[in-house]
Design an enzyme around this catalytic site. Structure first.
Site, PDB file in Angstrom:
ATOM      1  N   GLY A  21     -23.892  75.990 -22.265  1.00 37.25           N
ATOM      2  CA  GLY A  21     -23.539  74.583 -22.099  1.00 37.25           C
ATOM      3  C   GLY A  21     -23.817  74.082 -20.703  1.00 37.25           C
ATOM      4  O   GLY A  21     -23.071  73.272 -20.152  1.00 37.25           O
ATOM      5  N   ALA A  22     -24.931  74.529 -20.125  1.00 36.32           N
ATOM      6  CA  ALA A  22     -25.237  74.213 -18.726  1.00 36.32           C
ATOM      7  C   ALA A  22     -25.932  72.877 -18.555  1.00 36.32           C
ATOM      8  O   ALA A  22     -26.345  72.533 -17.448  1.00 36.32           O
ATOM      9  CB  ALA A  22     -26.098  75.321 -18.124  1.00 36.32           C
ATOM     10  N   ASN A  23     -26.057  72.100 -19.622  1.00 39.31           N
ATOM     11  CA  ASN A  23     -26.776  70.829 -19.510  1.00 39.31           C
ATOM     12  C   ASN A  23     -25.929  69.713 -18.923  1.00 39.31           C
ATOM     13  O   ASN A  23     -26.462  68.687 -18.488  1.00 39.31           O
ATOM     14  CB  ASN A  23     -27.294  70.391 -20.881  1.00 39.31           C
ATOM     15  CG  ASN A  23     -26.174  70.286 -21.901  1.00 39.31           C
ATOM     16  OD1 ASN A  23     -25.752  71.312 -22.420  1.00 39.31           O
ATOM     17  ND2 ASN A  23     -25.693  69.086 -22.194  1.00 39.31           N
ATOM     18  N   GLY A  25     -21.552  68.502 -17.394  1.00 42.91           N
ATOM     19  CA  GLY A  25     -20.155  68.815 -17.142  1.00 42.91           C
ATOM     20  C   GLY A  25     -19.901  70.095 -16.381  1.00 42.91           C
ATOM     21  O   GLY A  25     -20.562  70.406 -15.393  1.00 42.91           O
ATOM     22  N   GLY A  27     -20.412  73.190 -17.208  1.00 41.01           N
ATOM     23  CA  GLY A  27     -21.501  74.155 -17.234  1.00 41.01           C
ATOM     24  C   GLY A  27     -22.574  73.851 -16.212  1.00 41.01           C
ATOM     25  O   GLY A  27     -23.059  74.750 -15.515  1.00 41.01           O
ATOM     26  N   SER A 149      -8.646  76.419 -22.824  1.00 38.61           N
ATOM     27  CA  SER A 149      -8.180  75.048 -22.610  1.00 38.61           C
ATOM     28  C   SER A 149      -6.659  75.003 -22.660  1.00 38.61           C
ATOM     29  O   SER A 149      -6.011  75.860 -23.287  1.00 38.61           O
ATOM     30  CB  SER A 149      -8.752  74.132 -23.701  1.00 38.61           C
ATOM     31  OG  SER A 149      -8.082  72.896 -23.758  1.00 38.61           O
ATOM     32  N   TYR A 175      -9.284  72.423 -32.986  1.00 39.33           N
ATOM     33  CA  TYR A 175      -9.746  72.651 -31.611  1.00 39.33           C
ATOM     34  C   TYR A 175      -8.822  73.637 -30.907  1.00 39.33           C
ATOM     35  O   TYR A 175      -9.278  74.578 -30.249  1.00 39.33           O
ATOM     36  CB  TYR A 175      -9.800  71.335 -30.841  1.00 39.33           C
ATOM     37  CG  TYR A 175     -10.252  71.498 -29.408  1.00 39.33           C
ATOM     38  CD1 TYR A 175     -11.548  71.888 -29.116  1.00 39.33           C
ATOM     39  CD2 TYR A 175      -9.373  71.285 -28.342  1.00 39.33           C
ATOM     40  CE1 TYR A 175     -11.980  72.052 -27.804  1.00 39.33           C
ATOM     41  CE2 TYR A 175      -9.784  71.444 -27.030  1.00 39.33           C
ATOM     42  CZ  TYR A 175     -11.089  71.834 -26.763  1.00 39.33           C
ATOM     43  OH  TYR A 175     -11.509  72.010 -25.474  1.00 39.33           O
TER      44      TYR A 175
END
Length: 308
Positions: A21-23, A25, A27, A149, A175
């Site tokens: 998820g490095a694209n 936020g 990440g 979370s 979630y």
């Protein structure tokens, strides 16, 4: 005691990290900081277009980074990504940051038929971790960081129906279940690593209340205007990504981060602040449930647990 900041991160030269998820936020921030400290960063992203834009931002800082295609909601993609990472790194990986995730939204299923949040946030990351363990074992002091979370505390793990095939679907409970599973997995992984005598550490972290694109991305993906509005409201009271990423950076790099530990902001109810040991629910400390989840995860994903 002085607050831990990015300035406390030791030199990462010679280390290779994979951040999911490095694209955007947390990440993206994690990738930028690790790269800036000298690490080679593999940026695992679902969208090639968004991944390329993020890669350009990291490279603009002068660091070394590459893209890896990864869709955690598709186990075939997880297997392909793991194989690619092992080839790119010569089967030697120092750090895996399981950061990516989806949040909320109506009931959707992964390519393999799992409830989207449980399948993406937990099953995809667990499979990826196991598939990359040979590369992690090859590097002394390797770490796996799993991002949970505050919402794990509202989650209840239903091992008989984790994918909402029988019970009524409630998006926030789903979630919470996925984030509880993240924390249970991180702790069970560390117990098994220690029992096997392996020099790999598993640590968990959470960002508190941080303004990221997570809920906005999920809202766009599922057409939820209510979620978009809620994200804007929450964003007004959230800390910036630069601060929210600190707990996972601490878990990834700090000498004081302990195996099986859980780190988050040190402020009121863990919502804001600098990294510190975090409290967690009684359910997240249930070792029997963690062991049962471990076995169920292997059954659902078809990936052999490592360590067994």
């Amino acid at each position: 005691m002085a607050k831990w900041t990015e300035a406390d991160i030791p030199d990462q030269s010679g280390r290779t990290a994979l951040v999911t998820g490095a694209n955007s936020g947390l990440g993206l921030r994690t990738a930028q900081v690790l790269s800036g400290r000298g690490a080679r960063v593999l940026m695992a992203c679902r969208s090639p277009e968004r991944g390329q834009r993020a890669l350009e931002r990291v490279l603009a800082g002068g660091g070394e980074a590459e893209l890896v295609r990864l869709d955690l909601a598709d186990l075939a993609s997880v297997r392909a990504a793991a194989a690619s990472v092992r080839e790119l790194t010569g089967d030697a990986l120092d750090l895996l940051v399981n950061n990516a995730g989806v949040m909320g939204g109506p009931l959707r299923r992964t390519a393999d038929g799992f409830e989207l949040q449980f399948g993406t946030n937990h099953l995809g990351h667990a499979a990826l971790t196991w598939l990359l363990m040979p590369a992690l074992r090859a590097r002394p002091g390797a770490r796996v960081v799993t991002v949970s979370s505050l919402m794990h505390s509202v989650g209840a793990l239903d091992l008989a129906d984790p994918n909402y095939e029988v019970r009524k679907y409630r998006q926030w409970h789903a979630y919470g279940q996925s984030k509880l599973a993240n924390l249970l997995f991180a702790r069970e992984l560390d117990r098994r690593l220690r029992a096997a005598g392996l020099d790999v550490t598993s640590v968990a972290a959470h960002p508190g209340t941080t303004a990221t694109e997570l809920s906005a991305n999920t809202a766009r993906a599922h057409g939820s205007s209510v979620m978009e509005l809620g994200n804007k409201i929450i964003g007004r009271f959230s800390q910036p990504v630069e601060v929210g990423a600190l707990p996972q950076l601490y878990a990834a790099t700090a000498a004081g981060a302990e195996g099986g530990g859980y780190y988050g902001p040190d402020g009121f109810r863990g919502m804001r602040g600098h990294p510190a040991p975090a409290t967690s629910s009684a359910a997240s400390r249930d070792e029997l449930a963690a062991a049962r989840l471990w076995d169920l995860t292997a059954e659902l994903t078809g990936v052999a647990p490592d360590p067994a």
